[in-house]
Design a protein around this motif. Structure first.
Motif, short mmCIF file in Angstrom:
data_model
loop_
_atom_site.label_atom_id
_atom_site.label_comp_id
_atom_site.label_asym_id
_atom_site.label_seq_id
_atom_site.Cartn_x
_atom_site.Cartn_y
_atom_site.Cartn_z
N ALA A 91 38.00 36.96 35.41
CA ALA A 91 36.65 37.43 35.09
C ALA A 91 35.72 36.99 36.21
O ALA A 91 35.71 35.81 36.58
CB ALA A 91 36.18 36.86 33.76
N VAL A 92 34.97 37.93 36.76
CA VAL A 92 34.08 37.64 37.89
C VAL A 92 32.67 38.16 37.60
O VAL A 92 32.51 39.13 36.87
CB VAL A 92 34.62 38.26 39.20
CG1 VAL A 92 35.99 37.68 39.55
CG2 VAL A 92 34.69 39.77 39.12
N PRO A 93 31.67 37.54 38.21
CA PRO A 93 30.30 38.02 38.00
C PRO A 93 29.90 39.19 38.90
O PRO A 93 28.96 39.91 38.60
CB PRO A 93 29.44 36.78 38.31
CG PRO A 93 30.26 36.00 39.28
CD PRO A 93 31.70 36.25 38.90
N ASP A 94 30.60 39.37 40.03
CA ASP A 94 30.24 40.43 40.99
C ASP A 94 31.50 41.09 41.52
O ASP A 94 32.06 40.69 42.54
CB ASP A 94 29.42 39.83 42.14
CG ASP A 94 28.92 40.88 43.12
OD1 ASP A 94 29.30 42.06 43.02
OD2 ASP A 94 28.12 40.49 44.01
N ILE A 95 31.94 42.12 40.82
CA ILE A 95 33.20 42.78 41.19
C ILE A 95 33.09 43.48 42.55
O ILE A 95 34.08 43.57 43.28
CB ILE A 95 33.66 43.76 40.09
CG1 ILE A 95 35.16 44.04 40.24
CG2 ILE A 95 32.84 45.03 40.08
CD1 ILE A 95 35.81 44.61 39.02
N GLY A 96 31.89 43.92 42.92
CA GLY A 96 31.71 44.55 44.22
C GLY A 96 32.01 43.59 45.36
O GLY A 96 32.68 43.95 46.33
N ALA A 97 31.53 42.36 45.25
CA ALA A 97 31.78 41.36 46.28
C ALA A 97 33.27 41.02 46.34
O ALA A 97 33.83 40.88 47.43
CB ALA A 97 30.95 40.10 46.01
N VAL A 98 33.91 40.90 45.19
CA VAL A 98 35.34 40.59 45.16
C VAL A 98 36.14 41.75 45.75
O VAL A 98 37.06 41.54 46.55
CB VAL A 98 35.81 40.25 43.74
CG1 VAL A 98 37.32 40.10 43.69
CG2 VAL A 98 35.12 38.99 43.24
N ALA A 99 35.80 42.98 45.39
CA ALA A 99 36.49 44.17 45.91
C ALA A 99 36.38 44.22 47.43
O ALA A 99 37.36 44.48 48.13
CB ALA A 99 35.95 45.44 45.28
#
Length: 124
Positions: free
Chosen positions: A67-75
Motif C-alpha cells: 500500500a502506497v500513498p503516491d502510486i504515480g511516484a512509485v510507477a
C-alpha cells in the motif's frame, strides 16, 4: 489465537542473488537474513521470506501487495529501474499501467524475476 502474532509472506524463488537484487536493490527492502534455503527481506511493516525452491510456480493472481500513498511516484520510479507494468487485457490501465477500480483505488501490478505477481496499491 494468532491475532497478535507477526506475519510473514512466503514466496518461491529460483536464484537468491537475483531476488536480493530485485527486492533489495529495486524495491528498497532490507535484507534481514539469508542462508542457502531462503532470503528474508522487509521493512518496518513486515517481512517476506524468499524461499529457494526447485521449481517456482507463479500464481495467476497477486501474491503480495504494497500500500502506497503516491502510486504515480512509485510507477515512475519502477519504470526508471526497468520494471515493467503487468497489463491485463480485461482491465483498462492508463499509460503508466495503473488500473483504477470503481471505488477509486489505484493498482499497478509488476512481476519479480521469478514471475511472482506483486500489487502496488493506492487506496481510494
Amino acid at each position: 489465537m494468532l491475532g497478535d502474532a507477526p506475519m510473514q509472506a512466503n514466496l518461491g524463488i529460483a536464484n537468491p542473488e537475483r531476488a536480493k537484487q530485485f527486492y533489495g536493490g529495486v524495491l528498497g527492502l532490507a535484507v534481514s537474513s539469508e542462508d542457502p534455503l531462503a532470503v528474508v527481506v522487509g521493512n518496518a511493516h513486515g517481512q517476506i521470506r524468499l524461499a529457494v525452491v526447485p521449481v517456482v510456480m507463479p500464481a495467476p493472481y497477486a501474491v503480495l501487495s504494497f500500500a502506497v500513498p503516491d502510486i504515480g511516484a512509485v510507477a515512475a520510479s519502477l519504470s526508471e529501474r526497468g520494471v515493467a507494468a503487468q497489463r491485463f487485457p480485461f482491465l483498462q490501465a492508463d499509460v503508466r499501467g495503473v488500473w483504477t477500480a470503481p471505488d477509486g483505488t489505484q493498482v499497478l501490478w509488476i512481476r519479480d524475476p521469478d514471475q511472482n505477481l506483486i500489487g502496488i496499491v493506492q487506496p481510494a
